[in-house]
Write an enzyme that holds these catalytic residues in place. Structure first.
Site, short mmCIF file in Angstrom:
data_model
loop_
_atom_site.label_atom_id
_atom_site.label_comp_id
_atom_site.label_asym_id
_atom_site.label_seq_id
_atom_site.Cartn_x
_atom_site.Cartn_y
_atom_site.Cartn_z
N CYS A 6 -0.83 9.44 -10.18
CA CYS A 6 -1.44 10.73 -10.86
C CYS A 6 -3.00 10.32 -10.47
O CYS A 6 -3.41 9.26 -9.93
CB CYS A 6 -1.32 10.50 -12.40
SG CYS A 6 0.52 11.09 -12.85
N GLY A 32 -1.93 14.77 -7.67
CA GLY A 32 -0.83 15.64 -8.74
C GLY A 32 -1.06 16.85 -8.81
O GLY A 32 -2.13 17.44 -8.82
N ASN A 106 -2.09 6.37 -15.21
CA ASN A 106 -1.75 6.46 -13.54
C ASN A 106 -0.98 5.16 -13.50
O ASN A 106 -1.41 4.10 -13.77
CB ASN A 106 -2.92 6.62 -12.73
CG ASN A 106 -2.43 6.44 -11.38
OD1 ASN A 106 -1.33 6.79 -10.93
ND2 ASN A 106 -3.30 5.91 -10.35
N GLY A 107 0.46 5.41 -13.20
CA GLY A 107 1.34 4.18 -12.96
C GLY A 107 2.60 4.51 -13.67
O GLY A 107 3.05 5.86 -13.99
N CYS A 241 -0.78 -1.72 -4.95
CA CYS A 241 0.12 -0.88 -4.05
C CYS A 241 -0.23 -0.68 -2.65
O CYS A 241 -1.44 0.12 -2.70
CB CYS A 241 0.22 0.22 -4.71
SG CYS A 241 1.50 1.34 -3.83
N TYR A 247 -0.52 6.00 2.59
CA TYR A 247 -0.17 7.47 2.35
C TYR A 247 -1.01 8.13 1.11
O TYR A 247 -1.58 9.00 1.52
CB TYR A 247 1.13 7.43 2.16
CG TYR A 247 1.54 9.01 1.73
CD1 TYR A 247 1.98 9.97 2.90
CD2 TYR A 247 1.76 9.33 0.32
CE1 TYR A 247 1.98 11.23 2.35
CE2 TYR A 247 2.19 10.72 0.14
CZ TYR A 247 2.41 11.53 1.07
OH TYR A 247 2.80 12.80 0.71
N SER A 288 -0.61 13.50 7.33
CA SER A 288 -0.40 12.16 6.64
C SER A 288 -0.44 11.27 7.98
O SER A 288 -0.90 10.13 7.87
CB SER A 288 0.89 11.98 5.95
OG SER A 288 2.01 12.41 6.91
N CYS A 387 10.89 1.78 -5.80
CA CYS A 387 9.39 1.33 -6.35
C CYS A 387 9.67 1.74 -7.96
O CYS A 387 10.17 2.70 -8.23
CB CYS A 387 8.42 2.03 -5.67
SG CYS A 387 6.91 1.87 -6.87
N CYS A 437 0.98 -5.44 -3.08
CA CYS A 437 2.51 -5.31 -3.44
C CYS A 437 3.29 -4.58 -2.18
O CYS A 437 2.66 -3.56 -1.89
CB CYS A 437 2.84 -4.51 -4.70
SG CYS A 437 4.63 -4.19 -5.13
N CYS A 440 8.52 -2.42 -1.66
CA CYS A 440 9.37 -1.35 -1.18
C CYS A 440 9.83 -1.82 0.40
O CYS A 440 10.81 -1.36 0.88
CB CYS A 440 8.78 0.02 -1.19
SG CYS A 440 7.01 -0.02 -0.24
#
Length: 460
Positions: A6, A32, A106-107, A241, A247, A288, A387, A437, A440
């Site tokens: 978000c 978002g 956000n999270g 992250c 991305y 992307s 994730c 992190c 993933c």
């Protein structure tokens, strides 16, 4: 495809706070596209407006005029927990005693269910299905006999997971990040006003000065035009992250104090070093893969071509509710330049592969147009593990790399060859300092269910 986190924006001390927040959210729209909301405070009362859809659809001129006040927080949402409904749109506003509390999150929390059960057993009634509401109820629980800041710190000590938060509580604006720093949140200045945003591209639009990223476990409180900073929890080993750099973030943003554009370009350069191949040109699937493709083309000394053209008036494909509609969205959104494709050896650079179904449709179209060879290079390692911290690929069954070898993925998509950036290559491209992190990719989760997140370490 990948669902977003978000976007948060906040401002303190501006006579037109709502309008500034509107523009800030506009810059963060990519984070978002499901709902948007703004809450303001004029010194006496709060005002709110939120709705489903894009920022310019939710807010009209008359809406902004009704959002009075010099403090504001705003939120754009893509749901990771909680249904896509107006009642789950943020900021979430409640009234408790003499406090008007608005929160934007956000999270993703990983112990929501346990906390929700605990609170419901104490008689708490929930209005939404989102995890963010848990934070508000915990805050209210600890407010008796505690200052606002101390109660908030106690509440946060109970939750586990990823959270960057903005809170507007009467005349206070509070910004903070979890002890691991999973999600981004930065502070800046616009004249005499303080501003906060998930990404610095929002600062650029408003010509605000970027100051710094809020530290993991840090709480910033602004009241009476003064800013105070406190460490509400002992910081853990930082785990921002890495997908923000791969991305999510806009390429013109600075995330975790790193320029996104340069990081993505470096990923492409290292990808070319790891897996060079002869071809007629390098192309991305817009948007992307563009910046990694530039890096790959420059490093390999091959032409860079935009051989697929994006229709910018079509929403992101993953928003569609069914696979049939998603495939249709792919065809509407991207169209190849037929004259560039026939009899060509092509290298496609993509940022990631989640399910592989969208990319398969695009590659099939290139084959139909007569491409001689199609090779794909991916600027991140294979996504093999779910994730739990705010990216909605939450089960291994959704991830093609969790069950198939790379050569099997290549055959499924219809490629002549496929290479993913190695974890070592990714670390090199982002100047790895053992502080991202990458669960993933490698299943090394910084925080697992049942593990305590941070230690309460301040008293007001």
């Amino acid at each position: 495809m990948k669902k977003e986190s978000c976007g948060l924006f906040g401002i303190y001390g501006h006579k037109d706070a709502a309008r500034m927040t509107y523009f800030g959210l506009y810059a963060l729209q990519h984070r978002g596209q499901e709902s948007a909301g703004i809450v303001t405070f004029d010194g006496q009362k709060t005002f709110e407006h939120k709705g489903m859809g894009l920022v310019p659809d939710v807010f009209q001129e008359n809406d902004l005029k009704k959002l009075l006040g010099h403090i504001a927080i705003g939120h754009v949402r893509y749901s990771t927990t909680g249904a896509s409904q107006l009642r789950n749109a943020q900021p979430f506003l409640v009234h408790f005693k003499d406090l008007q509390i608005a929160i934007g999150h956000n999270g993703n929390l990983i112990n929501t269910w346990e906390l929700r059960q605990e609170l419901e057993n104490e008689g708490i009634i929930f209005q939404t299905t989102m995890d963010s509401e848990v934070i508000v109820h915990l805050l209210a629980k600890y407010l008796n006999g505690n200052s606002l800041e101390n109660a908030l710190a106690k509440a946060l000590n109970k939750i586990k997971g990823a959270y960057s938060l903005l809170l507007l509580v009467n005349n206070k604006l509070i910004a903070l990040r979890d002890p691991f720093g999973f999600r981004p949140l930065s502070i800046g200045k616009m004249g005499s006003s303080y501003v906060f945003a998930s990404e610095t591209c929002a600062f650029d639009l408003l010509e605000a000065e970027y100051i710094r990223c809020i530290r993991p476990g840090e709480m910033i409180v602004i009241e009476n035009d003064r800013m105070s900073s406190f460490q509400f929890a002992e910081p853990e080993k930082p785990a921002p992250c890495v997908f923000e750099l791969i991305y999510f973030a806009r390429p013109d943003s600075i995330i975790f104090d790193k320029p996104v554009y340069l990081a993505r370009k470096k990923m492409g350069e290292i990808l070319a070093q790891e897996s060079p191949i002869e071809a007629d040109f390098v192309m991305p699937f817009p948007d992307s893969g563009v910046y990694a493709a530039i890096g790959y083309a420059q490093e390999s000394k091959l032409p860079f071509e935009m051989a697929m053209i994006r229709n910018h008036y079509v929403g992101r494909t993953f928003i569609q509710p069914s696979q049939d509609m998603r495939d249709f969205g792919v065809r509407v959104k991207l169209n190849p330049v037929a004259s560039m494709i026939k009899n060509k050896k092509i290298i496609i650079v993509e940022d990631s592969i989640v399910r592989g179904t969208t990319i398969r449709t695009r590659v099939k179209k290139l084959r139909e147009l007569g491409a001689r060879e199609i090779h794909m290079r991916v600027s991140c390692p294979p996504i093999r593990y779910p994730c739990f911290f705010g990216i909605d690929f939450s089960s291994k069954g959704e991830l093609i790399a969790s069950s198939q070898r790379i050569d099997e993925i290549a055959r499924f998509i219809g490629l002549d060859s496929l290479h993913y950036l190695t974890i070592e290559g990714l670390k090199k491209s982002i100047e790895w300092q053992d502080n991202f992190c990458m669960a993933c990719f490698n299943e090394e989760y910084p925080l697992k269910p049942g593990q305590k997140c941070g230690k309460f370490c301040i008293e007001w």
